[in-house]
Design a protein around this motif. Sequence first.
Motif, PDB file in Angstrom:
ATOM      1  N   GLN A   1      54.510 -73.338 -47.654  1.00 16.00           N
ATOM      2  CA  GLN A   1      54.647 -72.757 -48.881  1.00 16.00           C
ATOM      3  C   GLN A   1      53.176 -72.799 -49.234  1.00 16.00           C
ATOM      4  OE1 GLN A   1      57.130 -71.945 -50.480  1.00 16.00           O
ATOM      5  NE2 GLN A   1      56.596 -71.660 -52.549  1.00 16.00           N
ATOM      6  N   VAL A   2      52.736 -71.437 -50.087  1.00 16.43           N
ATOM      7  CA  VAL A   2      51.340 -71.485 -50.513  1.00 16.43           C
ATOM      8  C   VAL A   2      51.532 -71.117 -51.939  1.00 16.43           C
ATOM      9  CG1 VAL A   2      49.288 -69.820 -50.457  1.00 16.43           C
ATOM     10  CG2 VAL A   2      50.595 -70.558 -48.248  1.00 16.43           C
ATOM     11  N   HIS A   3      50.663 -71.882 -52.770  1.00 10.85           N
ATOM     12  CA  HIS A   3      50.595 -71.599 -54.120  1.00 10.85           C
ATOM     13  C   HIS A   3      49.040 -70.856 -54.323  1.00 10.85           C
ATOM     14  CE1 HIS A   3      53.863 -74.442 -54.572  1.00 10.85           C
ATOM     15  NE2 HIS A   3      53.278 -75.210 -53.479  1.00 10.85           N
ATOM     16  N   LEU A   4      49.433 -69.869 -55.293  1.00  9.96           N
ATOM     17  CA  LEU A   4      48.323 -69.165 -55.950  1.00  9.96           C
ATOM     18  C   LEU A   4      48.248 -69.168 -57.149  1.00  9.96           C
ATOM     19  CD1 LEU A   4      49.347 -66.157 -53.741  1.00  9.96           C
ATOM     20  CD2 LEU A   4      47.783 -67.838 -53.018  1.00  9.96           C
ATOM     21  N   LEU A   5      46.893 -69.470 -57.675  1.00 12.80           N
ATOM     22  CA  LEU A   5      46.632 -69.512 -59.184  1.00 12.80           C
ATOM     23  C   LEU A   5      45.403 -68.651 -59.713  1.00 12.80           C
ATOM     24  CD1 LEU A   5      47.222 -70.793 -62.071  1.00 12.80           C
ATOM     25  CD2 LEU A   5      45.767 -72.637 -61.357  1.00 12.80           C
ATOM     26  N   CYS A  22      41.518 -66.280 -57.646  1.00 10.90           N
ATOM     27  CA  CYS A  22      42.759 -66.790 -57.163  1.00 10.90           C
ATOM     28  C   CYS A  22      42.418 -68.078 -56.291  1.00 10.90           C
ATOM     29  CB  CYS A  22      43.529 -65.707 -56.495  1.00 10.90           C
ATOM     30  SG  CYS A  22      44.889 -66.382 -55.859  1.00 10.90           S
ATOM     31  N   ALA A  24      43.833 -70.661 -53.824  1.00 12.03           N
ATOM     32  CA  ALA A  24      45.157 -71.032 -53.011  1.00 12.03           C
ATOM     33  C   ALA A  24      45.305 -72.273 -52.434  1.00 12.03           C
ATOM     34  CB  ALA A  24      45.020 -69.909 -51.684  1.00 12.03           C
ATOM     35  N   SER A  25      46.302 -72.876 -52.440  1.00 10.94           N
ATOM     36  CA  SER A  25      46.601 -74.284 -51.724  1.00 10.94           C
ATOM     37  C   SER A  25      47.857 -74.189 -51.074  1.00 10.94           C
ATOM     38  CB  SER A  25      46.488 -75.206 -52.935  1.00 10.94           C
ATOM     39  OG  SER A  25      47.589 -75.038 -54.105  1.00 10.94           O
ATOM     40  N   GLY A  26      47.918 -75.183 -50.165  1.00 12.12           N
ATOM     41  CA  GLY A  26      49.296 -75.561 -49.189  1.00 12.12           C
ATOM     42  C   GLY A  26      48.936 -75.151 -47.961  1.00 12.12           C
ATOM     43  N   TYR A 105      54.104 -64.818 -50.821  1.00 10.38           N
ATOM     44  CA  TYR A 105      53.590 -65.615 -52.074  1.00 10.38           C
ATOM     45  C   TYR A 105      52.985 -64.809 -53.115  1.00 10.38           C
ATOM     46  CZ  TYR A 105      54.274 -68.676 -48.156  1.00 10.38           C
ATOM     47  OH  TYR A 105      54.870 -69.478 -47.199  1.00 10.38           O
ATOM     48  N   GLY A 107      51.261 -65.252 -57.301  1.00 14.52           N
ATOM     49  CA  GLY A 107      50.705 -65.873 -58.284  1.00 14.52           C
ATOM     50  C   GLY A 107      51.229 -65.641 -59.615  1.00 14.52           C
ATOM     51  N   GLN A 108      50.956 -66.215 -60.731  1.00  9.30           N
ATOM     52  CA  GLN A 108      52.049 -66.018 -61.911  1.00  9.30           C
ATOM     53  C   GLN A 108      51.165 -64.726 -62.582  1.00  9.30           C
ATOM     54  OE1 GLN A 108      52.216 -69.720 -64.140  1.00  9.30           O
ATOM     55  NE2 GLN A 108      54.253 -69.945 -63.067  1.00  9.30           N
TER      56      GLN A 108
END
Length: 116
Positions: A1-5, A22, A24-26, A105, A107-108
Amino acid sequence: QVHLLESGGGLVQAGGSLRLSCAASGSIGSINAMGWYRQAPGKERELVARKRSSGSTYYADSVKGRFTISRDNAKNMLYLQMNSLKPEDTAKYYCAAGWDTRTDYWGQGTQVTVSS
């Protein structure tokens, strides 16, 4: 899983500049491409720019020469420098990540509004 903010959106006058970021983590190793999409009200989401780990870069015709995508692999950051902004650039901008042209993936999103 990759999280993007995403961050960096806002209100700017036509002709101005903004830089989107942006984080990225995970499972970063599971992706080889990151990019930016945008979606304006009543329109479909469109690819703005994409950068692959190989270095290859894609820009939509509408932003060529005005936007620059860059990536800091050491910090797992993706950026979009947007210059000479136009009212038609107004949209919600999304960071995306995946493999080659496949997006896995999202982001919001961050809102960019360009006033005339």
